[in-house]
Design a protein around this motif. Structure first.
Motif, PDB file in Angstrom:
ATOM      1  N   ALA A 252       0.843  -1.210   0.000  1.00  0.00           N
ATOM      2  CA  ALA A 252       0.000   0.000   0.000  1.00  0.00           C
ATOM      3  C   ALA A 252       0.869   1.247   0.000  1.00  0.00           C
ATOM      4  O   ALA A 252       0.586   2.230  -0.714  1.00  0.00           O
ATOM      5  CB  ALA A 252      -0.915  -0.009   1.223  1.00  0.00           C
ATOM      6  N   PHE A 253       1.959   1.203   0.785  1.00  0.00           N
ATOM      7  CA  PHE A 253       2.890   2.340   0.793  1.00  0.00           C
ATOM      8  C   PHE A 253       3.492   2.549  -0.597  1.00  0.00           C
ATOM      9  O   PHE A 253       3.590   3.681  -1.090  1.00  0.00           O
ATOM     10  CB  PHE A 253       4.007   2.088   1.819  1.00  0.00           C
ATOM     11  N   LEU A 254       3.883   1.450  -1.214  1.00  0.00           N
ATOM     12  CA  LEU A 254       4.517   1.509  -2.538  1.00  0.00           C
ATOM     13  C   LEU A 254       3.618   2.221  -3.549  1.00  0.00           C
ATOM     14  O   LEU A 254       4.055   3.115  -4.283  1.00  0.00           O
ATOM     15  CB  LEU A 254       4.809   0.078  -2.995  1.00  0.00           C
ATOM     16  N   VAL A 255       2.357   1.822  -3.583  1.00  0.00           N
ATOM     17  CA  VAL A 255       1.418   2.426  -4.542  1.00  0.00           C
ATOM     18  C   VAL A 255       1.172   3.902  -4.208  1.00  0.00           C
ATOM     19  O   VAL A 255       1.162   4.754  -5.100  1.00  0.00           O
ATOM     20  CB  VAL A 255       0.087   1.641  -4.570  1.00  0.00           C
ATOM     21  N   ALA A 256       1.005   4.181  -2.913  1.00  0.00           N
ATOM     22  CA  ALA A 256       0.766   5.577  -2.517  1.00  0.00           C
ATOM     23  C   ALA A 256       1.960   6.454  -2.885  1.00  0.00           C
ATOM     24  O   ALA A 256       1.799   7.579  -3.380  1.00  0.00           O
ATOM     25  CB  ALA A 256       0.480   5.655  -1.018  1.00  0.00           C
ATOM     26  N   ALA A 257       3.171   5.928  -2.643  1.00  0.00           N
ATOM     27  CA  ALA A 257       4.371   6.701  -2.983  1.00  0.00           C
ATOM     28  C   ALA A 257       4.519   6.828  -4.493  1.00  0.00           C
ATOM     29  O   ALA A 257       4.888   7.883  -5.010  1.00  0.00           O
ATOM     30  CB  ALA A 257       5.605   6.018  -2.385  1.00  0.00           C
ATOM     31  N   TRP A 258       4.216   5.761  -5.208  1.00  0.00           N
ATOM     32  CA  TRP A 258       4.322   5.762  -6.681  1.00  0.00           C
ATOM     33  C   TRP A 258       3.407   6.821  -7.271  1.00  0.00           C
ATOM     34  O   TRP A 258       3.776   7.528  -8.205  1.00  0.00           O
ATOM     35  CB  TRP A 258       3.944   4.372  -7.189  1.00  0.00           C
ATOM     36  N   ARG A 259       2.211   6.933  -6.699  1.00  0.00           N
ATOM     37  CA  ARG A 259       1.235   7.908  -7.201  1.00  0.00           C
ATOM     38  C   ARG A 259       1.489   9.314  -6.653  1.00  0.00           C
ATOM     39  O   ARG A 259       0.728  10.224  -6.923  1.00  0.00           O
ATOM     40  CB  ARG A 259      -0.174   7.500  -6.767  1.00  0.00           C
ATOM     41  N   GLN A 260       2.502   9.441  -5.834  1.00  0.00           N
ATOM     42  CA  GLN A 260       2.826  10.702  -5.165  1.00  0.00           C
ATOM     43  C   GLN A 260       1.636  11.212  -4.347  1.00  0.00           C
ATOM     44  O   GLN A 260       1.331  12.405  -4.343  1.00  0.00           O
ATOM     45  CB  GLN A 260       3.272  11.742  -6.197  1.00  0.00           C
ATOM     46  N   GLY A 261       0.990  10.249  -3.674  1.00  0.00           N
ATOM     47  CA  GLY A 261      -0.182  10.601  -2.871  1.00  0.00           C
ATOM     48  C   GLY A 261       0.119  10.800  -1.403  1.00  0.00           C
ATOM     49  O   GLY A 261      -0.796  10.951  -0.599  1.00  0.00           O
ATOM     50  N   LEU A 262       1.407  10.820  -1.040  1.00  0.00           N
ATOM     51  CA  LEU A 262       1.754  10.940   0.372  1.00  0.00           C
ATOM     52  C   LEU A 262       1.901  12.388   0.833  1.00  0.00           C
ATOM     53  O   LEU A 262       2.135  12.644   2.007  1.00  0.00           O
ATOM     54  CB  LEU A 262       3.044  10.163   0.671  1.00  0.00           C
ATOM     55  N   SER A 263       1.764  13.324  -0.103  1.00  0.00           N
ATOM     56  CA  SER A 263       1.928  14.729   0.282  1.00  0.00           C
ATOM     57  C   SER A 263       0.617  15.349   0.764  1.00  0.00           C
ATOM     58  O   SER A 263       0.604  16.479   1.247  1.00  0.00           O
ATOM     59  CB  SER A 263       2.480  15.538  -0.895  1.00  0.00           C
ATOM     60  N   ALA A 264      -0.468  14.592   0.654  1.00  0.00           N
ATOM     61  CA  ALA A 264      -1.774  15.108   1.107  1.00  0.00           C
ATOM     62  C   ALA A 264      -1.757  15.286   2.625  1.00  0.00           C
ATOM     63  O   ALA A 264      -1.126  14.502   3.339  1.00  0.00           O
ATOM     64  CB  ALA A 264      -2.875  14.136   0.705  1.00  0.00           C
ATOM     65  N   PRO A 265      -2.438  16.312   3.131  1.00  0.00           N
ATOM     66  CA  PRO A 265      -2.444  16.526   4.580  1.00  0.00           C
ATOM     67  C   PRO A 265      -3.288  15.474   5.304  1.00  0.00           C
ATOM     68  O   PRO A 265      -4.224  14.914   4.732  1.00  0.00           O
ATOM     69  CB  PRO A 265      -3.054  17.922   4.735  1.00  0.00           C
ATOM     70  N   VAL A 266      -2.933  15.238   6.564  1.00  0.00           N
ATOM     71  CA  VAL A 266      -3.696  14.304   7.403  1.00  0.00           C
ATOM     72  C   VAL A 266      -5.009  14.973   7.802  1.00  0.00           C
ATOM     73  O   VAL A 266      -5.022  16.166   8.133  1.00  0.00           O
ATOM     74  CB  VAL A 266      -2.871  13.923   8.647  1.00  0.00           C
ATOM     75  N   ALA A 267      -6.088  14.203   7.777  1.00  0.00           N
ATOM     76  CA  ALA A 267      -7.413  14.761   8.105  1.00  0.00           C
ATOM     77  C   ALA A 267      -7.439  15.278   9.542  1.00  0.00           C
ATOM     78  O   ALA A 267      -6.888  14.654  10.444  1.00  0.00           O
ATOM     79  CB  ALA A 267      -8.465  13.673   7.927  1.00  0.00           C
ATOM     80  N   LYS A 268      -8.073  16.438   9.717  1.00  0.00           N
ATOM     81  CA  LYS A 268      -8.209  16.998  11.071  1.00  0.00           C
ATOM     82  C   LYS A 268      -9.554  16.540  11.640  1.00  0.00           C
ATOM     83  O   LYS A 268     -10.599  16.798  11.057  1.00  0.00           O
ATOM     84  CB  LYS A 268      -8.148  18.523  11.014  1.00  0.00           C
ATOM     85  N   LEU A 269      -9.486  15.872  12.790  1.00  0.00           N
ATOM     86  CA  LEU A 269     -10.702  15.337  13.404  1.00  0.00           C
ATOM     87  C   LEU A 269     -10.778  15.791  14.858  1.00  0.00           C
ATOM     88  O   LEU A 269      -9.744  16.021  15.498  1.00  0.00           O
ATOM     89  CB  LEU A 269     -10.679  13.801  13.357  1.00  0.00           C
ATOM     90  N   PRO A 270     -11.982  15.883  15.412  1.00  0.00           N
ATOM     91  CA  PRO A 270     -12.099  16.240  16.829  1.00  0.00           C
ATOM     92  C   PRO A 270     -11.602  15.110  17.724  1.00  0.00           C
ATOM     93  O   PRO A 270     -11.515  13.948  17.294  1.00  0.00           O
ATOM     94  CB  PRO A 270     -13.603  16.464  17.018  1.00  0.00           C
ATOM     95  N   LEU A 271     -11.297  15.453  18.975  1.00  0.00           N
ATOM     96  CA  LEU A 271     -10.771  14.464  19.935  1.00  0.00           C
ATOM     97  C   LEU A 271     -11.724  13.282  20.081  1.00  0.00           C
ATOM     98  O   LEU A 271     -11.303  12.127  20.199  1.00  0.00           O
ATOM     99  CB  LEU A 271     -10.553  15.158  21.289  1.00  0.00           C
ATOM    100  N   LYS A 272     -13.016  13.584  20.053  1.00  0.00           N
ATOM    101  CA  LYS A 272     -14.030  12.528  20.184  1.00  0.00           C
ATOM    102  C   LYS A 272     -13.857  11.472  19.086  1.00  0.00           C
ATOM    103  O   LYS A 272     -14.000  10.262  19.333  1.00  0.00           O
ATOM    104  CB  LYS A 272     -15.422  13.181  20.079  1.00  0.00           C
ATOM    105  N   ALA A 273     -13.519  11.934  17.886  1.00  0.00           N
ATOM    106  CA  ALA A 273     -13.359  11.009  16.763  1.00  0.00           C
ATOM    107  C   ALA A 273     -12.139  10.113  16.973  1.00  0.00           C
ATOM    108  O   ALA A 273     -12.190   8.908  16.706  1.00  0.00           O
ATOM    109  CB  ALA A 273     -13.222  11.794  15.470  1.00  0.00           C
ATOM    110  N   TRP A 274     -11.035  10.700  17.461  1.00  0.00           N
ATOM    111  CA  TRP A 274      -9.833   9.879  17.692  1.00  0.00           C
ATOM    112  C   TRP A 274     -10.095   8.854  18.780  1.00  0.00           C
ATOM    113  O   TRP A 274      -9.617   7.716  18.701  1.00  0.00           O
ATOM    114  CB  TRP A 274      -8.644  10.774  18.061  1.00  0.00           C
ATOM    115  N   ALA A 275     -10.837   9.253  19.827  1.00  0.00           N
ATOM    116  CA  ALA A 275     -11.183   8.303  20.892  1.00  0.00           C
ATOM    117  C   ALA A 275     -12.035   7.169  20.315  1.00  0.00           C
ATOM    118  O   ALA A 275     -11.855   5.989  20.670  1.00  0.00           O
ATOM    119  CB  ALA A 275     -11.931   9.021  22.010  1.00  0.00           C
ATOM    120  N   ALA A 276     -12.931   7.526  19.405  1.00  0.00           N
ATOM    121  CA  ALA A 276     -13.776   6.508  18.770  1.00  0.00           C
ATOM    122  C   ALA A 276     -12.940   5.541  17.935  1.00  0.00           C
ATOM    123  O   ALA A 276     -13.217   4.335  17.897  1.00  0.00           O
ATOM    124  CB  ALA A 276     -14.826   7.191  17.884  1.00  0.00           C
TER     125      ALA A 276
END
Lengths: 55, 375
Positions: free
Chosen positions: B290-314
């Motif tokens: 999965a990493f290989l394909v994501a890196a190949w497509r240059q899709g790793l520069s996208a920002p990480v989704a911002k979620l509320p604390l409640k979502a991370w706990a979930a």
């Protein structure tokens, strides 16, 4: 933060698990390894699987 | 003055990066083969293939079930059924003629198994990742997948510690179809599910796009290779629980005193390197692929989704539940549903029904937990 950071952390974590496990587990011995293919090997399947009850 | 060297330099840089990725993969597989044995190097390559196919074709389980439930789009589910049917066509005759060398993903149906599958179906919709999907998401840089994966492993280990109690609540003997008659019943069952999905689907949406057909074929070929090389079908959950068990052992916990881990097969896995464990190797491969394909497509520069604390706990709770429930259910979407059905196990069919029912609730929970905007 980008996905590259998460991806790198995951891969480093996986490599860390492998390295720690190599240090703690029985030494590997490629000369006692099973044949390349289970099919046609004449040996019973011995790997563990999530569907297999404890045996 | 115009800089005409930039585009070609960029292309050269991409070429070098991609060459490095391919070289890295081949070196890793060769190293495992040299250290542990050729079968294990090949299993890592098969895992890499799974990861590349799942990420490259965007083939999954949680997403298509969500699409079927929310939008009545059956294509993803039909592709899953196609892949399972293709594997069954090869696996049933192989298992029948080589019963001493190959084994199916056969497990008993029981109260805990059904409840576990239901909870798994709900939890996988909360994090939008099943067993294989969580690995793919984590490998391709999805923060929700990465966090869920850690707790998936811990949950799977916790489930293994209590498995005896849960199965003691009641379970039937292992029931598995076999031979040509079993294959016929399995293919008929898959066809019935496909017809129901098409009937329930929105008009004209039954035709599979080329991407999904190729994905189903690729996944089926890899699953058959997994069976031929390892002697057992594709699985995910066992490897994750094993990693956490080894971690617990490393910090002083007497894991081998537990009934599950004291069983000879599991005790051997606990003592041996994960580089000789089938599901560990394919799991590592899925992460890498999965990493290989994501890196190949240059899709790793996208920002990480911002979620509320409640979502991370979930996500933490859902990850734990994914691991715990799949241990009780004798597998996840891969070990129980995909591999169970394609090798004739009744528990695979029951798992599918229970997990699909659980998915309805998981989809409703997701916005309430802050993982997507409320409608």
């Amino acid at each position: 933060m980008t996905r590259a950071v998460i991806s790198a952390a995951v891969l480093l974590g996986a490599l860390g698990i492998v390295a720690a496990d190599l240090a703690a587990s029985e030494p590997l011995n490629p000369f006692r390894a099973p044949p390349l293919l289970a099919l046609g090997s004449g040996q019973a399947a011995s790997g563990a699987h999530c569907a297999a009850p404890a045996r | 003055m115009t800089d005409i060297s930039s585009p070609s330099a960029g292309r050269a840089g991409r070429f070098a990066a991609r060459s490095g990725l391919i070289l890295g993969v081949l070196v890793a597989a060769f190293a495992v083969a040299a250290m542990a044995g050729p079968r294990y190097g090949l299993l890592l390559l098969i895992g890499l293939g799974f990861g590349m196919a799942l990420e490259g074709f965007r083939f999954g389980f949680a997403g298509p079930w969500r699409a079927m439930i929310l939008r009545r789009e059956p294509q993803g589910l039909l592709a899953q059924l196609l892949a399972i049917g293709l594997v069954a066509l090869v696996a049933f005759p192989l298992l029948q003629s080589n019963a001493g060398e190959l084994s199916g993903a056969h497990a008993p149906v029981g109260f805990a198994m059904i409840g576990g599958a239901f909870v798994f179906g709900a939890a996988m919709q909360v994090v939008l990742g099943c067993g294989s999907g969580t690995l793919v998401n984590a490998g391709s840089g999805n923060a929700v997948g990465a966090l869920a994966l850690v707790f998936f492993a811990l949950g799977s280990f916790a489930g293994s510690l209590h498995l005896g109690w849960w199965t003691g609540l009641g379970s039937a003997p292992v029931l598995a179809l076999s031979g040509m008659e079993g294959l016929g019943i399995t293919l008929a069952g898959l066809a019935v599910v496909a017809v129901v999905a098409i009937r329930l689907g929105t008009g004209g949406s039954a035709r599979l796009p080329r991407r999904l057909v190729l994905a189903a074929i690729a996944i089926a070929v890899l699953a058959i290779l997994n069976l031929i090389v390892a002697g057992q079908p594709w699985g995910v959950v066992y490897g994750l629980g094993l990693w956490a068990a080894k971690g617990a052992q490393a910090v002083g916990m007497e894991v081998s005193a537990n009934a599950f881990w004291a069983a000879p097969g599991n005790a051997e896995r606990l003592a041996s390197s994960i580089l000789t464990d089938v599901t560990s190797l394919t799991n590592l491969g899925i992460l890498g692929g999965a990493f290989l394909v994501a890196a190949w497509r240059q899709g790793l520069s996208a920002p990480v989704a911002k979620l509320p604390l409640k979502a991370w706990a979930a996500v933490v709770v859902a990850g734990l539940l994914l691991g715990y429930s799949s241990r009780l259910a004798f597998g996840c979407n891969v070990g129980a549903f995909f591999s169970g059905v394609s090798t004739g196990s009744l528990h695979g069919w029951v798992w599918f029904a229970a997990a699909f029912a659980g998915s309805f609730y998981g989809i409703k929970l997701r916005p309430l937990l802050g993982l997507e905007p409320r409608q």
